[in-house]
Design a protein around this motif. Structure first.
Motif, PDB file in Angstrom:
ATOM      1  N   LEU A 164      11.765 -12.279-102.723  1.00  0.00           N
ATOM      2  CA  LEU A 164      12.701 -12.570-103.814  1.00  0.00           C
ATOM      3  C   LEU A 164      12.652 -14.038-104.261  1.00  0.00           C
ATOM      4  O   LEU A 164      13.410 -14.448-105.129  1.00  0.00           O
ATOM      5  CB  LEU A 164      14.141 -12.201-103.438  1.00  0.00           C
ATOM      6  N   GLY A 203      13.735 -21.573 -98.260  1.00  0.00           N
ATOM      7  CA  GLY A 203      14.027 -22.466 -97.150  1.00  0.00           C
ATOM      8  C   GLY A 203      15.347 -22.066 -96.546  1.00  0.00           C
ATOM      9  O   GLY A 203      16.031 -21.174 -97.067  1.00  0.00           O
ATOM     10  N   ARG A 232      26.550 -24.803 -97.456  1.00  0.00           N
ATOM     11  CA  ARG A 232      25.525 -24.423 -96.476  1.00  0.00           C
ATOM     12  C   ARG A 232      24.380 -25.431 -96.408  1.00  0.00           C
ATOM     13  O   ARG A 232      23.994 -25.892 -95.327  1.00  0.00           O
ATOM     14  CB  ARG A 232      24.975 -23.031 -96.820  1.00  0.00           C
ATOM     15  N   VAL A 233      23.854 -25.807 -97.569  1.00  0.00           N
ATOM     16  CA  VAL A 233      22.657 -26.651 -97.589  1.00  0.00           C
ATOM     17  C   VAL A 233      22.917 -28.121 -97.256  1.00  0.00           C
ATOM     18  O   VAL A 233      21.980 -28.922 -97.223  1.00  0.00           O
ATOM     19  CB  VAL A 233      21.934 -26.560 -98.956  1.00  0.00           C
ATOM     20  N   ALA A 234      24.179 -28.487 -97.002  1.00  0.00           N
ATOM     21  CA  ALA A 234      24.467 -29.893 -96.663  1.00  0.00           C
ATOM     22  C   ALA A 234      23.878 -30.275 -95.304  1.00  0.00           C
ATOM     23  O   ALA A 234      23.594 -31.451 -95.056  1.00  0.00           O
ATOM     24  CB  ALA A 234      25.974 -30.153 -96.671  1.00  0.00           C
ATOM     25  N   ALA A 235      23.669 -29.289 -94.443  1.00  0.00           N
ATOM     26  CA  ALA A 235      23.108 -29.584 -93.113  1.00  0.00           C
ATOM     27  C   ALA A 235      21.602 -29.721 -93.235  1.00  0.00           C
ATOM     28  O   ALA A 235      20.844 -28.967 -92.633  1.00  0.00           O
ATOM     29  CB  ALA A 235      23.488 -28.470 -92.136  1.00  0.00           C
ATOM     30  N   LEU A 236      21.161 -30.690 -94.010  1.00  0.00           N
ATOM     31  CA  LEU A 236      19.747 -30.749 -94.377  1.00  0.00           C
ATOM     32  C   LEU A 236      18.913 -31.657 -93.475  1.00  0.00           C
ATOM     33  O   LEU A 236      19.422 -32.405 -92.654  1.00  0.00           O
ATOM     34  CB  LEU A 236      19.605 -31.157 -95.856  1.00  0.00           C
ATOM     35  N   ASP A 237      17.624 -31.568 -93.664  1.00  0.00           N
ATOM     36  CA  ASP A 237      16.638 -32.378 -92.944  1.00  0.00           C
ATOM     37  C   ASP A 237      16.620 -33.744 -93.635  1.00  0.00           C
ATOM     38  O   ASP A 237      16.115 -33.897 -94.740  1.00  0.00           O
ATOM     39  CB  ASP A 237      15.289 -31.654 -93.065  1.00  0.00           C
ATOM     40  N   GLU A 287      18.685 -23.923 -93.933  1.00  0.00           N
ATOM     41  CA  GLU A 287      19.214 -25.215 -93.515  1.00  0.00           C
ATOM     42  C   GLU A 287      18.660 -25.608 -92.138  1.00  0.00           C
ATOM     43  O   GLU A 287      19.080 -26.617 -91.572  1.00  0.00           O
ATOM     44  CB  GLU A 287      20.744 -25.206 -93.558  1.00  0.00           C
ATOM     45  N   SER A 299      18.011 -27.239-107.731  1.00  0.00           N
ATOM     46  CA  SER A 299      17.959 -27.386-106.278  1.00  0.00           C
ATOM     47  C   SER A 299      18.550 -28.713-105.793  1.00  0.00           C
ATOM     48  O   SER A 299      19.504 -28.731-105.019  1.00  0.00           O
ATOM     49  CB  SER A 299      16.506 -27.263-105.801  1.00  0.00           C
ATOM     50  N   HIS A 317      10.827 -17.485-105.921  1.00  0.00           N
ATOM     51  CA  HIS A 317       9.816 -17.872-106.905  1.00  0.00           C
ATOM     52  C   HIS A 317       8.746 -18.739-106.233  1.00  0.00           C
ATOM     53  O   HIS A 317       9.056 -19.540-105.362  1.00  0.00           O
ATOM     54  CB  HIS A 317      10.448 -18.696-108.037  1.00  0.00           C
ATOM     55  N   MET A 341       9.807 -21.603-103.482  1.00  0.00           N
ATOM     56  CA  MET A 341      11.237 -21.944-103.599  1.00  0.00           C
ATOM     57  C   MET A 341      12.099 -21.190-102.592  1.00  0.00           C
ATOM     58  O   MET A 341      12.904 -20.324-102.964  1.00  0.00           O
ATOM     59  CB  MET A 341      11.718 -21.636-105.003  1.00  0.00           C
ATOM     60  N   MET A 350      22.276 -29.156-106.280  1.00  0.00           N
ATOM     61  CA  MET A 350      23.072 -28.299-105.393  1.00  0.00           C
ATOM     62  C   MET A 350      23.252 -28.965-104.030  1.00  0.00           C
ATOM     63  O   MET A 350      24.294 -28.842-103.394  1.00  0.00           O
ATOM     64  CB  MET A 350      22.393 -26.938-105.188  1.00  0.00           C
ATOM     65  N   HIS A 351      22.196 -29.683-103.613  1.00  0.00           N
ATOM     66  CA  HIS A 351      22.282 -30.363-102.326  1.00  0.00           C
ATOM     67  C   HIS A 351      23.214 -31.575-102.398  1.00  0.00           C
ATOM     68  O   HIS A 351      23.993 -31.810-101.483  1.00  0.00           O
ATOM     69  CB  HIS A 351      20.871 -30.769-101.864  1.00  0.00           C
TER      70      HIS A 351
END
Lengths: 281, 281
Positions: free
Chosen positions: A139, A123, A218-223, A125, A186, A141, A121, A189-190
């Motif tokens: 840190l 990654g 932050r995580v909006a710039a995803l693959d 961006e 997860s 999981h 768990m 949140m995306h």
């Protein structure tokens, strides 16, 4: 006797970072496999693996552990294509963020191969081996979905690998439980981050954004291809938690619209206390 | 000639951090004022201000700059209560996260006092002087709402203070523009975090949470009286952005439910590109 090997298939952000983290694990050689020449060059120049190859078909038969770090569909396809090549008694595992579809796909493997689903768990961006780093999993999981037939030896091996890499813990669960949880912690949140970025005010808010905005979006710039697969493979669970979010957001809107400050304070106290309680647990 | 002074009223997380950050600013003495004895003791023991007092009425008349770091209602009440005491030609400013209500309240001040609204865009999920630290404002925006009558000298003084503290920049805006922006970039992030924490899965998701969850929900552990006021004082603007969020979330649910992967990919590509574009600007 030949040296035991862990084959990391797909040296992207996750595969590359796991390979770095696995360096020096017991007496295993880490073999990296990727179809991209620039990726293999980068891995070679940075000493990311003990050996490198572009030919999975040659490397699979001798691997004691095969770690599939491809996109979800890539993992499913790889298992089907190489089903007959895996070493007898070897461990095959993966890193996919959804597990039900992967565990179903693993039925393509012959019985002599032990498949244990994995989800580190972590990654960022960013994508690609040039962003890989071994500390990514500290840190974090490590979620694991064994099959009923998985051997204690293989589970123990995976646990030792996770410890060597530096994961915070090693959590065993079922594919269904995993996918329901991950939809909330997860995937939602995306979807939130993406939806916030769809706001017409996005580009004019420059200069007015603080840490809460940066952290949430932050995580909006995803693959895109990766997350299209992850969301699609878990759509019902994700839709369920989004429906619940809709209700909770609507309740906050009602409290705001009512103008009743003490009712609003009660709601804030309730939610904030839940978050504090969660931080303590 | 007596030493010039900056009076920091309210030594909580923000006031305490600003006082620490202002240490050594030009030839000003930093005077801290708070009604709490434990807070004053902590400030004294940690050398947070040059001087300390619990009597605002005594300190206000000699302050060249008064920095109001109370809760929103406290700022409004303080300006009313001490209106006749501020030093002629002095600068009064504040740190409140909403500005229209504060600028209206500042009309209680006599004409010989210059009020410039301020909003240092930083904070943590903690409260109190024991969590204060001077580096809090590094990389943070300092939003400023001058009145039409504000003098260039006072604006320049505030800008130098902001530079000394280490803010990333100093952005001048109107109260209305400020409140509309902040509804989106800050207040909505808090309502999202609270709503996520209202999910029934919150306490069972332990072990399944990653950075996206931690980052999104961090601010839910908020200061309830403070945020009740902030939300209430900006309710219409906040409701407007929440209505827009509702639409964007519903659009994502529709795309997920449709099962049309290429339509979902298109949506993801659109939102992710917006976020990447924003990161570049």
């Amino acid at each position: 006797m030949e040296q035991k090997t862990i084959l990391v298939v797909g040296l992207g952000l996750i595969g590359g970072s796991l390979a770095i983290g696995l360096k020096g694990f017991e007496d295993y050689a880490i073999v990296g496999c990727d179809v991209s020449q620039p990726t293999l060059r980068f891995a070679a120049e940075h000493g990311i693996c003990d050996r490198l190859t572009e030919h999975a078909a040659d490397a699979v038969p001798s691997a004691d552990v095969t770690l599939l770090c491809l996109h979800p569909q890539g993992i499913l396809d790889f298992m089907k294509e190489h089903a007959g090549r895996f070493k007898q008694g070897s461990l095959v595992t993966d890193v996919c963020g959804v597990k039900t579809a992967i565990m179903e796909g693993a039925s393509a493997l012959p019985e002599c191969v032990d498949f244990i689903g994995g989800h580190p768990m972590a990654g960022t961006e960013f994508s690609g081996i040039e962003h890989a780093f071994g500390e990514m999993f500290q840190l974090a999981h490590y979620l694991v979905t064994p099959r009923e037939t998985s051997t204690p030896d293989h589970l123990d091996l995976l646990r030792r690998m996770a410890e060597h890499i530096g994961f915070r813990d090693f959590i065993t669960t079922t594919p269904e439980q995993h996918d329901a949880m991950i939809a909330y912690t997860s995937q939602m949140m995306h979807i939130i981050a993406l939806s916030v970025c769809d706001d017409e005010g996005l580009f004019t808010c420059k200069g007015f954004e603080g840490n809460s905005f940066r952290d949430c979006t932050r995580v909006a710039a995803l693959d895109v291809p990766l997350w299209t697969q992850l969301f699609s493979l878990n759509a019902p669970a994700l839709d369920k938690v989004l429906a619940e979010l809709e209700v909770h957001l609507a309740d906050y809107r009602k409290a705001l619209q009512s103008g009743d400050r003490s009712a609003l304070a009660d709601k804030l106290r309730y939610s904030a206390a839940r978050k504090r309680q969660m931080n303590l647990e």
